[in-house]
Design a protein around this motif. Structure first.
Motif, PDB file in Angstrom:
ATOM      1  N   PRO A  80      -0.194  -7.361  -1.897  1.00 44.75           N
ATOM      2  CA  PRO A  80       1.341  -6.599  -1.289  1.00 44.75           C
ATOM      3  C   PRO A  80       2.099  -7.618  -0.752  1.00 44.75           C
ATOM      4  N   ALA A  81       2.367  -8.555  -0.936  1.00 45.99           N
ATOM      5  CA  ALA A  81       3.705  -9.598  -0.774  1.00 45.99           C
ATOM      6  C   ALA A  81       4.587  -9.611  -1.875  1.00 45.99           C
ATOM      7  N   ALA A  82       3.341  -9.300  -3.133  1.00 45.94           N
ATOM      8  CA  ALA A  82       4.474  -9.332  -4.308  1.00 45.94           C
ATOM      9  C   ALA A  82       4.541  -8.050  -5.015  1.00 45.94           C
ATOM     10  N   TYR A  83       4.064  -7.021  -3.797  1.00 45.02           N
ATOM     11  CA  TYR A  83       5.350  -5.834  -3.887  1.00 45.02           C
ATOM     12  C   TYR A  83       5.946  -5.249  -3.308  1.00 45.02           C
ATOM     13  N   VAL A 133      12.046  -1.188   2.087  1.00 43.78           N
ATOM     14  CA  VAL A 133      11.746  -2.068   3.531  1.00 43.78           C
ATOM     15  C   VAL A 133      11.132  -0.707   4.034  1.00 43.78           C
ATOM     16  N   TYR A 134      11.591   0.206   4.469  1.00 44.25           N
ATOM     17  CA  TYR A 134      10.568   1.351   5.245  1.00 44.25           C
ATOM     18  C   TYR A 134      10.131   1.970   4.678  1.00 44.25           C
ATOM     19  N   GLY A 135      11.093   2.663   3.761  1.00 42.87           N
ATOM     20  CA  GLY A 135       9.698   3.457   2.794  1.00 42.87           C
ATOM     21  C   GLY A 135       8.656   2.494   1.970  1.00 42.87           C
ATOM     22  N   GLY A 136       9.116   1.674   1.463  1.00 46.78           N
ATOM     23  CA  GLY A 136       8.175   1.127   0.864  1.00 46.78           C
ATOM     24  C   GLY A 136       7.182   0.445   1.754  1.00 46.78           C
ATOM     25  N   THR A 137       7.778   0.110   3.193  1.00 46.56           N
ATOM     26  CA  THR A 137       6.698   0.241   4.312  1.00 46.56           C
ATOM     27  C   THR A 137       5.263   0.877   4.188  1.00 46.56           C
ATOM     28  N   ALA A 138       6.270   2.802   4.483  1.00 50.33           N
ATOM     29  CA  ALA A 138       5.273   3.559   4.657  1.00 50.33           C
ATOM     30  C   ALA A 138       4.559   3.991   3.255  1.00 50.33           C
ATOM     31  N   LEU A 139       4.674   3.752   2.380  1.00 48.04           N
ATOM     32  CA  LEU A 139       3.922   3.435   1.057  1.00 48.04           C
ATOM     33  C   LEU A 139       2.802   2.762   1.373  1.00 48.04           C
ATOM     34  N   LEU A 140       2.876   1.227   1.711  1.00 48.68           N
ATOM     35  CA  LEU A 140       1.784   0.637   2.020  1.00 48.68           C
ATOM     36  C   LEU A 140       1.024   0.484   2.801  1.00 48.68           C
ATOM     37  N   CYS A 141       1.344   1.652   3.802  1.00 49.01           N
ATOM     38  CA  CYS A 141       0.203   1.913   4.964  1.00 49.01           C
ATOM     39  C   CYS A 141      -0.415   2.924   4.151  1.00 49.01           C
ATOM     40  N   TRP A 142       0.614   3.749   3.927  1.00 53.02           N
ATOM     41  CA  TRP A 142      -0.619   5.289   3.082  1.00 53.02           C
ATOM     42  C   TRP A 142      -1.562   4.425   2.511  1.00 53.02           C
ATOM     43  N   TRP A 143      -1.547   3.145   1.496  1.00 52.97           N
ATOM     44  CA  TRP A 143      -2.312   2.612   0.491  1.00 52.97           C
ATOM     45  C   TRP A 143      -3.147   1.979   1.373  1.00 52.97           C
ATOM     46  N   LEU A 144      -2.810   1.538   2.018  1.00 52.46           N
ATOM     47  CA  LEU A 144      -3.749   0.341   3.143  1.00 52.46           C
ATOM     48  C   LEU A 144      -4.854   0.953   3.817  1.00 52.46           C
ATOM     49  N   TRP A 187      13.413   3.489  -8.147  1.00 49.74           N
ATOM     50  CA  TRP A 187      12.387   1.512  -8.301  1.00 49.74           C
ATOM     51  C   TRP A 187      11.536   1.895  -7.243  1.00 49.74           C
ATOM     52  N   LEU A 188      11.229   2.666  -5.831  1.00 47.20           N
ATOM     53  CA  LEU A 188      10.164   2.059  -5.213  1.00 47.20           C
ATOM     54  C   LEU A 188       8.775   2.966  -5.910  1.00 47.20           C
ATOM     55  N   LEU A 196       0.338  -0.008  -6.370  1.00 46.46           N
ATOM     56  CA  LEU A 196       0.101  -0.017  -5.707  1.00 46.46           C
ATOM     57  C   LEU A 196      -1.408   1.188  -5.981  1.00 46.46           C
ATOM     58  N   ARG A 197      -0.971   1.497  -7.281  1.00 44.27           N
ATOM     59  CA  ARG A 197      -2.075   3.030  -7.985  1.00 44.27           C
ATOM     60  C   ARG A 197      -3.951   2.536  -7.855  1.00 44.27           C
ATOM     61  N   ARG A 198      -4.347   1.546  -7.262  1.00 46.61           N
ATOM     62  CA  ARG A 198      -5.920   1.416  -7.266  1.00 46.61           C
ATOM     63  C   ARG A 198      -5.231   1.225  -6.003  1.00 46.61           C
ATOM     64  N   ALA A 199      -7.034   1.895  -5.719  1.00 44.41           N
ATOM     65  CA  ALA A 199      -7.808   2.860  -4.297  1.00 44.41           C
ATOM     66  C   ALA A 199      -7.602   1.471  -2.958  1.00 44.41           C
TER      67      ALA A 199
END
Length: 223
Positions: A80-83, A133-144, A187-188, A196-199
């Motif tokens: 997540p930090a690298a992302y 930032v906010y779109g990236g956070t949304a994707l991260l939440c979707w993933w995690l 870019w996102l 984030l492509r891994r499960a």
């Protein structure tokens, strides 16, 4: 490679808007900016200030740092930090190179955000920061956290709010904002696909538990 391609496209669009297509784009852009300026009220001015605040670079970086740290600690992974680091570095590079090479004046209306560089209208850094930032956070939440998926759309509304605020304040033309929407979304997508492509770990754990339970069940049946 992907970053270079996106940058080349952004520079090409910027050159077209400020040179070859300027006579066609500017009248429409300027009329739209005047329309937003004509809708200003005291209350809306304060609302727009909030939108601009959410898209400020220091605010966006702070949000990204907190989310990245929390997610990395939760997952016990630097992914997540690298992302977020790659997202932020990428959009920062796009903005710096583009505003250095492409000069475009701000809209011909009174600008409500003082202190802006007059010829750095293209592209919108606030909108790019908000999407990353906010779109990236949304994707991260979707993933995690799959359980949050019905609610992540709320985060996606923040970049929309920021974009409208920047147009309302006269900080950018519509084409400046649209360009930021396109290149930051691209870019996102690149960064998310790469990192984030891994499960999710939680899903992997559930699958592993399911497999173990299935194996135990088959062993009992066989026995």
């Amino acid at each position: 490679m992907a970053w270079t391609i996106i940058l080349a496209v952004v520079l090409g669009v910027g050159w077209l808007i400020t040179h070859a297509l300027a006579s066609s784009v500017d009248p429409w852009d300027n009329d739209t900016s005047r329309w937003f300026a004509g809708e200003r009220t005291g209350d809306l001015n304060e609302v727009a200030d909030v939108g601009t605040f959410l898209g400020e670079t220091p605010v966006g970086m702070a949000v990204a740092a907190v989310v990245a740290a929390a997610a990395s600690l939760w997952q016990r992974s630097v992914r997540p930090a690298a992302y977020f680091a790659l997202l932020v570095a990428g959009i920062g590079g796009f903005y710096w190179v583009t505003t250095t090479l492409i000069s475009r004046q701000r809209p011909p209306v009174r600008i409500l955000d003082p202190g802006l560089v007059p010829d750095h209208s293209f592209p919108s850094g606030h909108v790019a920061t908000a999407i990353a930032v906010y779109g990236g956070t949304a994707l991260l939440c979707w993933w995690l956290a799959p359980r949050t998926r019905p609610w992540v759309w709320v985060l996606v509304l923040v970049p929309v709010f920021v974009a409208l605020a920047r147009l309302y304040q006269g900080a950018h033309h519509v084409t400046d904002v649209l360009t930021s929407v396109c290149y930051t979304t691209a870019w996102l997508a690149v960064v998310a696909t790469t990192l984030l492509r891994r499960a999710p770990a939680a899903a992997q754990g559930s699958s592993a538990q399911g497999s173990s339970a299935g194996s135990a069940s088959r062993a009992v049946t066989t026995g």
